[in-house]
Design an enzyme around this catalytic site. Structure first.
Site, PDB file in Angstrom:
ATOM      1  N   GLU A   1      30.784  34.174  52.021  1.00  0.00           N
ATOM      2  CA  GLU A   1      30.213  32.841  52.129  1.00  0.00           C
ATOM      3  C   GLU A   1      28.701  32.928  52.301  1.00  0.00           C
ATOM      4  O   GLU A   1      28.219  33.735  53.104  1.00  0.00           O
ATOM      5  CB  GLU A   1      30.837  32.170  53.354  1.00  0.00           C
ATOM      6  CG  GLU A   1      30.761  30.678  53.364  1.00  0.00           C
ATOM      7  CD  GLU A   1      31.488  30.110  54.591  1.00  0.00           C
ATOM      8  OE1 GLU A   1      32.597  29.592  54.425  1.00  0.00           O
ATOM      9  OE2 GLU A   1      30.940  30.210  55.697  1.00  0.00           O
TER      10      GLU A   1
ATOM     11  N   TYR B   1      25.731  25.384  49.590  1.00  0.00           N
ATOM     12  CA  TYR B   1      26.864  26.202  50.041  1.00  0.00           C
ATOM     13  C   TYR B   1      27.479  26.909  48.844  1.00  0.00           C
ATOM     14  O   TYR B   1      27.707  26.304  47.790  1.00  0.00           O
ATOM     15  CB  TYR B   1      27.940  25.317  50.695  1.00  0.00           C
ATOM     16  CG  TYR B   1      29.181  26.102  51.042  1.00  0.00           C
ATOM     17  CD1 TYR B   1      29.351  26.637  52.317  1.00  0.00           C
ATOM     18  CD2 TYR B   1      30.171  26.358  50.082  1.00  0.00           C
ATOM     19  CE1 TYR B   1      30.467  27.392  52.628  1.00  0.00           C
ATOM     20  CE2 TYR B   1      31.287  27.119  50.387  1.00  0.00           C
ATOM     21  CZ  TYR B   1      31.427  27.626  51.659  1.00  0.00           C
ATOM     22  OH  TYR B   1      32.523  28.387  51.967  1.00  0.00           O
TER      23      TYR B   1
END
Ligand code: GDP
Ligand code: MN
Length: 395
Positions: free
Chosen positions: A189, A101
C-alpha cells in the site's frame, strides 16, 4: 509478517518505486546529525507496526536540525497505539500538491488479486470505502496472470496524471504489482502517493505484509536486515503467550472457552456452541497427541481468560489417548486449580483408563473436582454443547 515503513521502502526502491532516501535513527542526536547533513526541512516518522500514525502524533515536521532533535526527543518518549517508539525514519519533507492512494491486496471472495486506486489519499482507505465507495477504482487480476502495462495507464488516468506524470504513475503501478508477486505479499500500500509541487510522484508512506507461510521462500529478506517476526502487533497478549507455548490459539469474542481435541473437532465444537445459542471465546487446536503438560497449559489459557465464563471440553481420542488427556486435566487441577465451570466429554482411545484416572483422583480430592462435570460416550455431544452454553449464561 508486517514490515516497518522503512523496510518496505527499501523494497520499493529496489523495484524502482520513487521514495525519498531518508535514514532510520534511534536517538535525538542521530536525528539532529542527519537533519544537518540533509540541510532541508524534515519529516519525522515513528516506526511502529501500525498505520494511522499521523492522527496520533506519530508524524512530525521540523524546519531546523534543532527542532528535529527536540521533536525526535518527544517522539522517542511516547508509546503510540501500544508500541513504544524505538526508531524514527527521518525523511526530506516533501511539498505536497496532491495525495493519492494506491494498493494491492487479496480479494478473498473472488480468489483474485486486486489493485485499488483512489484520487483521494492520506486518509484511511477503509473510511473512503464506507463513505464514498465509488471513489475507489479496482482492477482484478487472476493470481497467475501478468499485470499489463495498459492497466498501469488506466490507474494513471484515474489519478488524473498527465504527460510525464502519466508514465511515472503507470510505472509505479506495474512495479508495485511485481513487488507484490515477488515477495508473496498479502498487502502492499502507498498511502499517500504524493504528487510534489515539483511535479514528481513519490511514495510518502509504505505498508507491506508478507504471507507468513511463504517466508521460507524469501531468505533474501533476512539478508537485507529484515528479520523474521510474527505479526505480534496484531495479536492479543493471550495469543502471544499461546504462540510461545506452541499452541495454535485464536481469541474470539464470545464467552465459552473451547478446549477441544484436534482442529477438526475444534471447528465442529464452535459450530455446536453457535447452534445452541452460545459464542466461543476462542479457537484452539490441541491435536496430534498432546502431552499432559501441554493440555494443562491449554487449560491455563482458558481459565485465566476473563472473558471465559464456562469451559467446553470435548476429547475424541484418536491418535491422542484419553489417559493422557485425564492426566493433563488432573495436572492442571493440582497445579493451577479451576475457577470456571467446565463440562467435559471424553470418548475414544482408552477412554476407560481416562475415566478410571478421574475417578481415582476425585475420590482422593473431591473438592478439586467441584467445578467439573465429566461425561463419556453415553452423553451425546449435543448435550455437552447445550450444557456449556447454559453454564456460560448462568454465570
Ligand atoms: P500514517 O498516518 O501512519 O499513514 O503515516 P503517513 O506516512 O501516511 O503520514 C501521514 C500524513 O503525513 C500523510 O498523509 C501526509 O499528509 C503527511 N506527510 C507524510 N510525509 C510527508 C512529507 O514528506 N511532507 C509533507 N508535507 N507531509 C507529509
Ligand atoms: Mn499512510
Amino acid at each position: 509478517m508486517r514490515l516497518y515503513e522503512y523496510e518496505a521502502k527499501k523494497l520499493f526502491s529496489q523495484f524502482g518505486i520513487p521514495i525519498t532516501t531518508g535514514e532510520v535513527v534511534k536517538s535525538d542526536e542521530e536525528t539532529k546529525a542527519f537533519a544537518e547533513k540533509l540541510g532541508k526541512p524534515v519529516v519525522l516518522k515513528a516506526q511502529i507496526l501500525s498505520g494511522g500514525r499521523g492522527k496520533v502524533g506519530g508524524v512530525k515536521f521540523a524546519d531546523s536540525p534543532e527542532e528535529a532533535e527536540q521533536k525526535a526527543g518527544e517522539l522517542f518518549a511516547t508509546t503510540l497505539k501500544g508500541f513504544p517508539v524505538e526508531r524514527i525514519l527521518v525523511d526530506e519533507k516533501l511539498k505536497i500538491e496532491k495525495e493519492f492512494y494506491l494498493g494491492i491486496t487479496l480479494d478473498r471472495v473472488n480468489y483474485k488479486l486486486v489493485m485499488l486506486a483512489c484520487s483521494q489519499g492520506g486518509v484511511e482507505i477503509e473510511e473512503i470505502a464506507r463513505k464514498d465507495p465509488g471513489k475507489i477504482k479496482k482492477i482484478s487480476v487472476d493470481v497467475d496472470q501478468k499485470f499489463y502495462p495498459f492497466w498501469g495507464n488506466s490507474v494513471a488516468g484515474w489519478l488524473g496524471a498527465e504527460g510525464q506524470g502519466m508514465k511515472a504513475v503507470s510505472k509505479i503501478a506495474v512495479s508495485l504489482f511485481k513487488l507484490f508477486r515477488q515477495y508473496d505479499a498479502k498487502l502492499v500500500e502507498i498511502n499517500p502517493l504524493i504528487l510534489t509541487k515539483e511535479g514528481k510522484y513519490v511514495a510518502a508512506d509504505a505498508r507491506m505484509s508478507v504471507d507468513d507461510d511463504a517466508l521460507f521462500r524469501h531468505p533474501e529478506l533476512a539478508e537485507m536486515g529484515i528479520e523474521k517476526r510474527h505479526e505480534e502487533g496484531e495479536m492479543t497478549e493471550r495469543e502471544k503467550l499461546a504462540r510461545q507455548w506452541g499452541i495454535p490459539y485464536l481469541d474470539l469474542d464470545g464467552d465459552v472457552g473451547m478446549f477441544p481435541g484436534g482442529a477438526g473437532f475444534g471447528i465442529m465444537g464452535n459450530d455446536f456452541i453457535h447452534y445452541f445459542g452460545g459464542k466461543p471465546a476462542n479457537f484452539m487446536d490441541s491435536g496430534g497427541g498432546p502431552t499432559p503438560e501441554r493440555l494443562a497449559k491449554m487449560l491455563i489459557l482458558l481459565d485465566e481468560n476473563p472473558n471465559v465464563k464456562a469451559i467446553f471440553g470435548a476429547r475424541f481420542g484418536g491418535i491422542s489417548r484419553c489417559d493422557d488427556f485425564a492426566k493433563g486435566v488432573v495436572m492442571f487441577l493440582k497445579e493451577h486449580g479451576l475457577s470456571k465451570p467446565m463440562v467435559l466429554r471424553m470418548t475414544g482411545n482408552v477412554w476407560q483408563e481416562g475415566v478410571r484416572i478421574f475417578k481415582e483422583e476425585k475420590e482422593k480430592n473431591p473438592e478439586m473436582f467441584k467445578n467439573i462435570e465429566i461425561h463419556g460416550i453415553e452423553t451425546p455431544i449435543e448435550e455437552i454443547s447445550k450444557r456449556a452454553v447454559e453454564l456460560a449464561k448462568k454465570v
